[in-house]
Design a protein around this motif. Structure first.
Motif, mmCIF file in Angstrom:
data_model
loop_
_atom_site.group_PDB
_atom_site.id
_atom_site.type_symbol
_atom_site.label_atom_id
_atom_site.label_comp_id
_atom_site.label_asym_id
_atom_site.label_seq_id
_atom_site.Cartn_x
_atom_site.Cartn_y
_atom_site.Cartn_z
ATOM 1 N N GLY A 31 -1.082 -12.210 -6.847
ATOM 2 C CA GLY A 31 -0.750 -12.076 -5.514
ATOM 3 C C GLY A 31 0.834 -12.384 -5.256
ATOM 4 N N CYS B 155 -5.540 -15.084 -10.003
ATOM 5 C CA CYS B 155 -5.631 -14.071 -8.855
ATOM 6 C C CYS B 155 -4.398 -14.727 -7.985
ATOM 7 N N GLN B 156 -4.164 -15.632 -7.601
ATOM 8 C CA GLN B 156 -3.155 -16.090 -6.931
ATOM 9 C C GLN B 156 -1.829 -15.784 -7.396
ATOM 10 N N TYR C 167 -4.910 -5.211 -3.164
ATOM 11 C CA TYR C 167 -5.335 -6.322 -3.947
ATOM 12 C C TYR C 167 -5.980 -7.444 -3.426
ATOM 13 N N LEU C 168 -5.391 -7.740 -2.168
ATOM 14 C CA LEU C 168 -5.912 -8.757 -1.344
ATOM 15 C C LEU C 168 -7.458 -8.786 -1.093
ATOM 16 N N PHE D 233 -2.825 -12.920 4.161
ATOM 17 C CA PHE D 233 -2.388 -13.528 3.121
ATOM 18 C C PHE D 233 -3.572 -14.848 2.960
ATOM 19 N N GLY E 294 -0.342 -4.563 -2.489
ATOM 20 C CA GLY E 294 -0.555 -6.092 -2.370
ATOM 21 C C GLY E 294 -1.684 -6.100 -1.418
ATOM 22 N N GLN E 295 -2.046 -5.522 -0.529
ATOM 23 C CA GLN E 295 -2.872 -5.502 0.625
ATOM 24 C C GLN E 295 -4.390 -4.995 -0.043
ATOM 25 N N VAL F 167 -6.354 -14.823 0.371
ATOM 26 C CA VAL F 167 -6.338 -15.042 -0.889
ATOM 27 C C VAL F 167 -6.156 -16.459 -1.350
ATOM 28 N N LEU G 293 3.171 -9.855 -6.944
ATOM 29 C CA LEU G 293 3.207 -8.737 -5.917
ATOM 30 C C LEU G 293 4.181 -9.129 -4.790
#
Length: 168
Positions: A115, A111-112, A150-151, A100, A147-148, A103, A118
């Motif tokens: 996140g 982008c945050q 995406y990160l 986490f 989500g991971q 990000v 998600l």
């Protein structure tokens, strides 16, 4: 195997070597879920972001995701036996805490926000699991893996918290 005779259930871990390596030593005979059960196979999705973080050089994040997926696999394969619950939760929290911050330090506000959305979706699925555990907890796993990923896509810059280079 008096417990097995008494309950008629097979042991959680199918083979003796597997029992020795991954059993708590107690004689529990809960069943075990099949690999095609969504609660079990959805844990394998964490291997995708784990590999992606590894390729980018984020070895700590990669390792924590790998351990988290494996701990959750063991927990759900053993039909939520309390012995695996601590390891599952510890690994999940550790994986979150190592990915986490990536990000926070390397993403713009848009982008945050994605996140955060998600994370919100994952928490909604976690909350809804009281109505249908198998469906909504599997959706929790899938959303966490998405989500991971995406990160990992956001991580282009070096982050001093979770970036370690292999020296070999």
């Amino acid at each position: 195997m008096k417990v097995l005779e008494r309950t008629g259930r097979r042991p959680v871990f199918p083979s003796k070597p597997f029992q020795t390596l991954f059993s708590c030593g107690c004689e529990h005979t809960l069943g075990s879920r099949k690999l095609h059960d969504p609660l079990v196979w959805s844990n394998f999705l964490l291997f995708i972001p784990s590999l992606s973080f590894y390729e980018k050089g984020f070895l700590l994040a990669s390792g924590c995701l790998l351990v988290s997926g494996f701990a959750s696999f063991l927990y759900h394969r053993a039909i939520e036996h309390d012995y695996w619950l601590f390891f599952d939760r510890l690994a999940a929290v550790t994986a979150f805490l190592t990915t986490f911050p990536l990000v926070i330090f390397s993403a713009d506000i848009f982008c945050q926000a994605i996140g955060a959305f998600l994370i919100f979706c994952a928490l909604v699925f976690k909350h809804l699991q009281v109505y249908n555990y198998k469906v909504f907890h599997s959706m929790w796993h899938i959303t966490i893996a998405a989500g991971q990923v995406y990160l990992c896509l956001l991580t282009e810059e070096e982050c001093f918290i979770t970036r370690f280079h292999a020296s070999f």
